[in-house]
Design a protein around this motif. Structure first.
Motif, PDB file in Angstrom:
ATOM      1  N   GLY A 292       0.777  -1.227   0.000  1.00 29.88           N
ATOM      2  CA  GLY A 292       0.000   0.000   0.000  1.00 29.88           C
ATOM      3  C   GLY A 292       0.810   1.280   0.000  1.00 29.88           C
ATOM      4  O   GLY A 292       0.249   2.366   0.093  1.00 29.88           O
ATOM      5  N   VAL A 293       2.122   1.169  -0.135  1.00 27.55           N
ATOM      6  CA  VAL A 293       2.969   2.364  -0.173  1.00 27.55           C
ATOM      7  C   VAL A 293       2.816   3.014  -1.542  1.00 27.55           C
ATOM      8  O   VAL A 293       2.903   2.348  -2.568  1.00 27.55           O
ATOM      9  CB  VAL A 293       4.450   2.006   0.096  1.00 27.55           C
ATOM     10  N   ARG A 294       2.583   4.309  -1.547  1.00 28.25           N
ATOM     11  CA  ARG A 294       2.394   5.034  -2.803  1.00 28.25           C
ATOM     12  C   ARG A 294       3.477   6.073  -3.062  1.00 28.25           C
ATOM     13  O   ARG A 294       3.669   6.494  -4.195  1.00 28.25           O
ATOM     14  CB  ARG A 294       1.020   5.715  -2.828  1.00 28.25           C
ATOM     15  N   ASP A 295       4.190   6.505  -2.042  1.00 28.66           N
ATOM     16  CA  ASP A 295       5.284   7.466  -2.191  1.00 28.66           C
ATOM     17  C   ASP A 295       6.571   6.807  -1.716  1.00 28.66           C
ATOM     18  O   ASP A 295       6.656   6.359  -0.571  1.00 28.66           O
ATOM     19  CB  ASP A 295       5.035   8.729  -1.360  1.00 28.66           C
ATOM     20  N   ILE A 296       7.562   6.730  -2.614  1.00 29.75           N
ATOM     21  CA  ILE A 296       8.835   6.109  -2.272  1.00 29.75           C
ATOM     22  C   ILE A 296       9.961   7.084  -2.586  1.00 29.75           C
ATOM     23  O   ILE A 296      10.011   7.653  -3.675  1.00 29.75           O
ATOM     24  CB  ILE A 296       9.058   4.799  -3.062  1.00 29.75           C
ATOM     25  N   VAL A 297      10.855   7.244  -1.626  1.00 31.10           N
ATOM     26  CA  VAL A 297      12.066   8.037  -1.811  1.00 31.10           C
ATOM     27  C   VAL A 297      13.225   7.056  -1.789  1.00 31.10           C
ATOM     28  O   VAL A 297      13.290   6.186  -0.918  1.00 31.10           O
ATOM     29  CB  VAL A 297      12.235   9.081  -0.683  1.00 31.10           C
TER      30      VAL A 297
END
Length: 58
Positions: A45-50
């Protein structure tokens, strides 16, 4: 949800493979190592990854 992938290491134990290719981009099973992490994060469910990178980052 957000996540950060720490991918800045030199990959010393994987030399000489990492002399020219960053460890996260080494191919395993037909895709780069980092892709496995990104896919699992997306499934969770992670939508923003750095992605933190350094060695051969350019």
């Amino acid at each position: 949800m957000r996540a950060m992938i720490l991918a800045a290491g030199r990959g010393e134990r994987m030399r000489p493979l990492t002399d020219t290719v960053p460890k996260p981009l080494l191919m395993v099973g037909g895709k780069p190592l980092i892709q496995y992490h990104i896919e699992r994060l997306a499934q969770a469910g992670v939508r923003d990854i750095v992605i933190n990178h350094a060695h051969l980052g350019a």
